[in-house]
Design a protein around this motif. Structure first.
Motif, PDB file in Angstrom:
ATOM      1  N   GLU A 196      55.981  24.710  35.875  1.00 18.59           N
ATOM      2  CA  GLU A 196      55.834  24.538  37.314  1.00 18.59           C
ATOM      3  C   GLU A 196      55.946  25.860  38.077  1.00 18.59           C
ATOM      4  N   THR A 197      56.223  26.949  37.349  1.00 16.76           N
ATOM      5  CA  THR A 197      56.264  28.258  37.996  1.00 16.76           C
ATOM      6  C   THR A 197      54.858  28.611  38.477  1.00 16.76           C
ATOM      7  N   GLN A 198      54.750  29.662  39.281  1.00 16.78           N
ATOM      8  CA  GLN A 198      53.479  29.974  39.949  1.00 16.78           C
ATOM      9  C   GLN A 198      52.389  30.399  38.970  1.00 16.78           C
ATOM     10  N   VAL A 199      51.967  29.430  38.148  1.00 23.78           N
ATOM     11  CA  VAL A 199      50.908  29.690  37.182  1.00 23.78           C
ATOM     12  C   VAL A 199      49.579  29.929  37.890  1.00 23.78           C
ATOM     13  N   ASP A 200      49.409  29.258  39.042  1.00 26.78           N
ATOM     14  CA  ASP A 200      48.160  29.439  39.790  1.00 26.78           C
ATOM     15  C   ASP A 200      47.980  30.879  40.245  1.00 26.78           C
ATOM     16  N   LEU A 201      49.103  31.570  40.489  1.00 24.99           N
ATOM     17  CA  LEU A 201      49.034  32.986  40.855  1.00 24.99           C
ATOM     18  C   LEU A 201      48.464  33.820  39.713  1.00 24.99           C
ATOM     19  N   LEU A 202      48.883  33.512  38.493  1.00 20.74           N
ATOM     20  CA  LEU A 202      48.371  34.220  37.315  1.00 20.74           C
ATOM     21  C   LEU A 202      46.902  33.891  37.091  1.00 20.74           C
ATOM     22  N   GLN A 203      46.539  32.633  37.292  1.00 19.18           N
ATOM     23  CA  GLN A 203      45.148  32.220  37.105  1.00 19.18           C
ATOM     24  C   GLN A 203      44.237  32.903  38.121  1.00 19.18           C
ATOM     25  N   ASN A 204      44.683  32.992  39.368  1.00 22.95           N
ATOM     26  CA  ASN A 204      43.870  33.629  40.407  1.00 22.95           C
ATOM     27  C   ASN A 204      43.657  35.113  40.135  1.00 22.95           C
ATOM     28  N   GLN A 205      44.621  35.754  39.471  1.00 16.16           N
ATOM     29  CA  GLN A 205      44.517  37.178  39.161  1.00 16.16           C
ATOM     30  C   GLN A 205      43.959  37.428  37.761  1.00 16.16           C
ATOM     31  N   ASN A 206      43.592  36.345  37.063  1.00 11.98           N
ATOM     32  CA  ASN A 206      43.067  36.454  35.689  1.00 11.98           C
ATOM     33  C   ASN A 206      44.057  37.160  34.762  1.00 11.98           C
ATOM     34  N   ILE A 207      45.345  36.847  34.939  1.00  8.67           N
ATOM     35  CA  ILE A 207      46.380  37.408  34.076  1.00  8.67           C
ATOM     36  C   ILE A 207      46.627  36.440  32.920  1.00  8.67           C
ATOM     37  N   PRO A 208      46.476  36.875  31.671  1.00 12.67           N
ATOM     38  CA  PRO A 208      46.758  35.979  30.541  1.00 12.67           C
ATOM     39  C   PRO A 208      48.227  35.576  30.516  1.00 12.67           C
TER      40      PRO A 208
END
Length: 338
Positions: A149-161
């Protein structure tokens, strides 16, 4: 079809299924070209054309096996079945692999093949700040976080694996390619989890560079002395100078201790009609040993690493690195003349 293939085919055949089937289909096509070239006495280009129309089930009707020998007809039937079935299986396997890889990536379960990257274990507030800094430095970064539930969407938006998993498990660290990483940072808010994860990473790759966040300074010192972990930092101890410098002077950005001397990185706004107003930067360097980083001119121009012949004027703001004693002097020189 892909499910049936995986069910009934041996494991060795399933190692690289799309590649295997591609090679099989190409072999069928090449073999078919020779069979029809010699069996039907047609040119190679006509044989290629005929084989492609058969395996793709197009069949324009300009070539057929009505008058062909029995053996050629039987081979033609085989080619029709293997071609149509093979392409169907190949297509389903390719789609299956693409969807599977995307799902693994979205759910944080993918195994990454990265090199010379930095792994961040823990994506809380500290982990996010570390990520921002590493990206500014140009590093490739992979994040491991236990909480989905952590800000995974932030990583997805930045294309961070990223991986969702336990940093203390060797399987998770192996998926993150810890053996080939540049460094791994354990920065969760759990000291024991950070330590356990660091020891697990050390078991996988003894030479890996480990940066460890420990809240308690006493525990951090004991870890440094008791384990082969050199880069252990107490966040409370690291934060102490920030509180002190903010209380001492709001313009100080950071402090650095080199042996027994303290250097400051600070902002200085040039006061009009002060002794610094109209002075050349070279004079400032010679008198006070100032290292200029950035000069913001009053007219909006920005100069990185100002040259020695640059003239300072009232309203200019500079960011410099300077010794503590020299900073006291420059503050005195920056007062308006009476």
């Amino acid at each position: 079809m892909a499910c049936l293939y995986r069910t009934f085919s041996p494991p060795s055949m399933r190692l690289n299924s799309p590649t295997y089937f591609t090679l099989l289909l190409l072999t069928n096509i090449i073999l078919g070209v020779f069979v029809f070239h010699y069996g039907l006495s047609i040119s190679y280009i006509d044989a290629v054309y005929f084989v492609v129309t058969i395996v793709t089930t197009i069949g324009f009707g300009d070539f057929n096996l009505a008058a062909a020998p029995l053996g050629i007809k039987i081979y033609g039937i085989y080619l029709m079945l293997s071609g149509a079935g093979g392409y169907a299986i190949l297509f389903s396997l390719v789609v299956d692999r693409l969807i599977k890889n995307k799902l693994l990536e979205i759910t944080g379960k993918k195994t990454y093949k990265m090199e010379n990257h930095v792994i961040i274990c823990g994506f809380g507030k500290v982990g996010q700040k570390i990520l921002d800094t590493l990206l500014l430095l140009g590093d490739s970064v992979l994040v491991i976080e236990k909480n989905e539930e952590t800000q995974v969407d932030l990583l997805q938006n930045q294309n961070i694996p990223y991986l969702i998993g336990d940093i203390c498990q060797s399987e998770t660290l192996t998926k993150a390619a810890v053996a080939k990483c540049k460094a791994i940072i354990f920065c969760t808010d759990n000291d024991l989890a950070n330590l356990e994860g660091a020891l697990t990473a050390q078991e996988i790759e003894p030479n890996v560079r480990i940066v460890l966040r420990i809240y308690d300074q006493t525990l951090a010192r004991k870890i440094q002395n008791g384990f082969n972990l050199k880069l252990v930092f107490s966040t409370s101890t690291l934060a102490a100078p920030t509180f002190a410098q903010a209380a001492h002077d709001e313009n100080i950005i950071s402090t650095t201790r080199v042996q027994n001397e303290v250097f400051l990185t600070t902002k200085i706004l040039i006061t009009a009609q002060s002794q610094l107003d109209g002075i050349r930067f070279a004079e400032l360097q010679n008198q006070l040993e100032v290292a200029g980083l950035v000069l913001y001119k009053a007219n909006g121009r920005q100069i990185r690493f100002p040259q020695v012949d640059e003239v300072l004027q009232g309203g200019d703001e500079m960011i410099v690195t300077i010794s503590r004693d020299s900073y006291k002097t420059i503050k005195r020189l920056n007062k308006r003349k009476r």
